[in-house]
Write an enzyme that holds these catalytic residues in place. Structure first.
Site, PDB file in Angstrom:
ATOM      1  N   HIS A  56       0.990  -1.184   0.057  1.00 39.01           N
ATOM      2  CA  HIS A  56      -0.035  -0.060  -0.050  1.00 39.01           C
ATOM      3  C   HIS A  56       0.722   1.250   0.101  1.00 39.01           C
ATOM      4  CE1 HIS A  56      -4.024  -1.817   1.755  1.00 39.01           C
ATOM      5  NE2 HIS A  56      -3.375  -2.624   0.905  1.00 39.01           N
ATOM      6  N   GLU A  58       0.859   4.020   1.799  1.00 39.98           N
ATOM      7  CA  GLU A  58       1.446   4.152   3.044  1.00 39.98           C
ATOM      8  C   GLU A  58       2.497   3.530   3.677  1.00 39.98           C
ATOM      9  OE1 GLU A  58      -1.725   3.434   2.195  1.00 39.98           O
ATOM     10  OE2 GLU A  58      -3.365   4.292   3.651  1.00 39.98           O
ATOM     11  N   CYS A  86      -6.402   1.872   5.653  1.00 39.89           N
ATOM     12  CA  CYS A  86      -6.896   0.938   5.964  1.00 39.89           C
ATOM     13  C   CYS A  86      -6.372   0.662   7.372  1.00 39.89           C
ATOM     14  CB  CYS A  86      -6.789  -0.241   5.011  1.00 39.89           C
ATOM     15  SG  CYS A  86      -4.919  -0.698   4.940  1.00 39.89           S
ATOM     16  N   CYS A  89      -2.532  -0.216   7.395  1.00 35.86           N
ATOM     17  CA  CYS A  89      -1.768   0.993   7.169  1.00 35.86           C
ATOM     18  C   CYS A  89      -1.959   1.853   8.565  1.00 35.86           C
ATOM     19  CB  CYS A  89      -2.127   2.009   6.115  1.00 35.86           C
ATOM     20  SG  CYS A  89      -1.853   0.954   4.478  1.00 35.86           S
TER      21      CYS A  89
END
Length: 153
Positions: A56, A58, A86, A89
């Site tokens: 992801h 992040e 999410c 993260c």
């Protein structure tokens, strides 16, 4: 609390997010800024590009910023991301000791910064960053909506 620099940071995250379109990844971008506003790192989603479910934006930006700083603690840093983080993260953000999280679009299905869950501000955790949501939300949401409309067509 919203700061004028937050809009600029989100603008940069939106630029970074567009790079994900090349690999077919969901266009989410993240930028880590030092306490003085200097960009430490930026990344877009790369799950498709890397074949990695944890890639992801992040997580990739936090990893890169930690390398620049030379340690895993990103004390004083701000993470700007185009979409509400999410749970994975949010956990990484807390573990990295990020001071502020600024995000664009809310994510009611998986958001962990106030929508579905509020992991980042859970009082049971030792580290709780300041969270500012909805910055340039329309632009961030439009980028995702366009991607998914094209992807489904």
């Amino acid at each position: 609390m919203f700061r004028p620099a937050d809009e600029l940071a989100l603008g940069r995250a939106l630029e970074v997010a567009r790079a994900a379109l090349v690999t077919g990844d969901v266009p989410i971008g993240a930028v880590v800024l030092a306490a003085d506003g200097t960009e430490l790192a930026a990344a877009c989603n790369a799950r498709e590009a890397l074949g990695d479910p944890t890639a992801h934006a992040e997580v990739l930006a936090l990893r890169a910023a930690a390398q620049v700083v030379g340690e895993w603690r990103l004390t004083g840093a701000t993470l700007a991301v185009t979409v509400e983080p999410c749970t994975m993260c949010a956990g990484a953000i807390g573990l990295a000791r990020v001071e502020r999280v600024v995000f664009g679009a809310w994510e009611p299905k998986t958001g962990a910064a106030g929508s579905l869950w509020d992991v980042l501000r859970d009082r049971r955790l030792a580290h709780r960053p300041e969270v500012v949501g909805g910055v340039r939300a329309g632009e961030a949401a439009a980028l995702l909506e366009s991607f998914f409309a094209d992807h489904r067509a």
